[in-house]
Design an enzyme around this catalytic site. Structure first.
Site, mmCIF file in Angstrom:
data_model
loop_
_atom_site.group_PDB
_atom_site.id
_atom_site.type_symbol
_atom_site.label_atom_id
_atom_site.label_comp_id
_atom_site.label_asym_id
_atom_site.label_seq_id
_atom_site.Cartn_x
_atom_site.Cartn_y
_atom_site.Cartn_z
ATOM 1 N N ARG A 80 0.837 -1.206 0.000
ATOM 2 C CA ARG A 80 0.000 0.000 0.000
ATOM 3 C C ARG A 80 0.868 1.251 0.000
ATOM 4 N NH1 ARG A 80 -4.506 0.532 4.570
ATOM 5 N NH2 ARG A 80 -2.672 1.039 5.820
ATOM 6 N N LYS A 182 -2.827 6.586 1.098
ATOM 7 C CA LYS A 182 -2.516 7.041 2.468
ATOM 8 C C LYS A 182 -1.492 8.168 2.381
ATOM 9 C CE LYS A 182 -2.110 4.852 6.986
ATOM 10 N NZ LYS A 182 -3.239 5.556 7.591
HETATM 11 N N1 PLP Z 1 -9.118 4.770 6.787
HETATM 12 C C1 PLP Z 1 -8.216 5.736 7.005
HETATM 13 C C2 PLP Z 1 -8.501 7.097 6.476
HETATM 14 C C3 PLP Z 1 -7.033 5.458 7.704
HETATM 15 O O1 PLP Z 1 -6.130 6.408 7.943
HETATM 16 C C4 PLP Z 1 -6.826 4.156 8.190
HETATM 17 C C5 PLP Z 1 -5.596 3.828 8.904
HETATM 18 O O2 PLP Z 1 -4.673 3.295 8.383
HETATM 19 C C6 PLP Z 1 -7.789 3.169 7.938
HETATM 20 C C7 PLP Z 1 -8.930 3.528 7.246
HETATM 21 C C8 PLP Z 1 -7.587 1.775 8.385
HETATM 22 O O3 PLP Z 1 -6.648 1.108 7.589
HETATM 23 P P1 PLP Z 1 -5.801 -0.070 8.161
HETATM 24 O O4 PLP Z 1 -6.754 -1.089 8.656
HETATM 25 O O5 PLP Z 1 -5.023 -0.591 7.011
HETATM 26 O O6 PLP Z 1 -4.963 0.472 9.237
HETATM 27 C C1 COI Z 2 -3.722 3.698 11.394
HETATM 28 O O1 COI Z 2 -4.740 3.119 11.791
HETATM 29 O O2 COI Z 2 -2.621 3.114 11.329
HETATM 30 C C2 COI Z 2 -3.747 5.084 10.993
HETATM 31 O O3 COI Z 2 -2.909 5.444 10.213
HETATM 32 C C3 COI Z 2 -4.781 5.942 11.544
HETATM 33 C C4 COI Z 2 -4.335 7.244 12.100
HETATM 34 C C5 COI Z 2 -3.593 7.182 13.365
HETATM 35 C C6 COI Z 2 -3.795 8.182 11.093
#
Ligand code: PLP
Ligand code: COI
Length: 338
Positions: A80, A182
């Site tokens: 990602r 991200k």
């Molecule tokens: N959505 C956003 C906007 C985020 O910043 C995050 C954090 O990473 C997530 C969703 C959840 O993604 P993940 O489960 O890969 O941490």
């Molecule tokens: C995460 O869940 O890892 C995120 O990046 C969310 C947030 C702290 C920006």
């Protein structure tokens, strides 16, 4: 030994022993080193500072019952980050380099990976930034890839206690923008809504799809999921949502461990009564039950404002059971740090 109160830890930076830094110049990444200080020196003309040429990741190191340390799906984070880097014209960090950097940081901070049973973890924050003198809107020539870390506890207050959220009509991303990547700009755009939500006593805000503002997109910095009254796991599909590794895992667990039907579809903000439970999910958020959503003058309570629903609880137990090594994981999900 340190005196961190792991059981009551929030989501704040703690002092650590080392972080990783690698520089990219003339088309090549250097080998990277570990250093103690979290400070870096960069040109004040850096594209990351002026134009948001930046991408980041978030993943966690978990302490197992047998004392070993493991990462959860780190290859997904590596891929990602590559996708995000590509979108903002930054060089990709090779997958092996990403994994090696995370491993080095975890090993150097092994005594800061919180004990099993505390619910706390060592959060890793890999990121890439454009650096060097640059005044026009264009990609930098030089970059830094770094991995920071910090022991963390709950992102949303109360862990598995339900929280309330408010709908915002401000968007974090445009319909065909960078929401699925991200990159820092999305988070700058979210600060205002997050601030208003918190000022009004909410845990965070709910973003709607930026084109029609009729469907749920995300919950602050986490994905949204719901359990329908006929026991399906539903989560929105939209080009402006970050594809969450936690959500992808929950979809798999709902189908293969809990025997539920999984639907990727619309969750209309004026039709929340099709759901019996709802939650926010992400690396930082883990699973945080949504007790209530307020949209303008309407309030919608899901299962309860004080208790977690049974399906959300089962999903939480299954996910965290795998993350802490208590439940056998699907192949490739767990990376033990030797
Ligand atoms: N959505 C956003 C906007 C985020 O910043 C995050 C954090 O990473 C997530 C969703 C959840 O993604 P993940 O489960 O890969 O941490
Ligand atoms: C995460 O869940 O890892 C995120 O990046 C969310 C947030 C702290 C920006």
């Amino acid at each position: 030994m340190n005196n961190i109160d792991y059981k009551n830890l929030g989501f704040e930076c703690q002092e650590t022993h080392a972080n990783y830094i690698s520089y990219y110049k003339d088309g090549l990444w250097d080998d990277g080193v570990l250093k103690k200080s979290t400070s870096i020196t960069i040109s004040a003309f850096s594209t990351s500072l002026h134009y948001g040429q930046e991408a980041f990741e978030g993943l966690k190191a978990y302490r197992r019952k047998d004392g070993k340390i493991q990462l959860f799906r780190p290859f997904d984070n590596a891929l990602r980050l590559q996708r995000s880097c590509e979108r903002v014209l930054m060089p990709k960090v090779p997958v092996e380099k990403f994994i090696d950097a995370c491993e080095q940081v975890v090993r150097a901070n092994a005594d800061l990976v919180p004990p099993y049973g505390t619910g706390a973890t060592l959060y890793l924050r890999p990121f890439v930034i454009g650096v060097g003198d640059n005044i026009g809107v264009r990609a930098a020539k030089e970059y830094i890839f770094s991995v920071l870390c910090s022991p963390v506890g709950s992102y949303f207050k109360g862990g598995l206690a339900p929280n309330k959220f408010m709908v915002t009509y401000n968007d974090r991303a445009a319909p065909n923008g960078t929401g699925s990547y991200k990159v820092g700009g999305n988070y700058a755009a979210s600060l205002w809504s997050n601030h208003i939500a918190k000022q009004n006593g909410y845990a965070d805000c709910i973003y709607l799809d930026p084109l029609t503002h009729t469907r749920i997109d995300e919950v602050g910095a986490a994905n949204f999921f719901g359990i329908t009254k006929d026991n399906k796991f539903i989560t929105p599909k939209s080009p402006s949502i970050l594809s969450s590794i936690t959500n992808k895992s929950l979809m798999y667990l709902a189908e293969n461990y809990l025997g539920m039907e999984v639907v990727r579809g619309d969750v209309f903000i004026d039709k929340l009564d099709v759901l019996s439970e709802a939650g926010a999910c992400g690396t930082a958020a883990v699973i945080s039950p949504i007790g209530r959503i307020d949209c303008e003058d309407k309030q919608h309570v899901f299962y309860s404002e004080t208790e977690v629903g049974p399906v959300t609880k089962k999903l939480f137990e299954t996910l965290t059971g795998i993350q802490y090594g208590d439940i056998e994981a699907p192949e490739g999900w767990i990376h033990i740090i030797e």
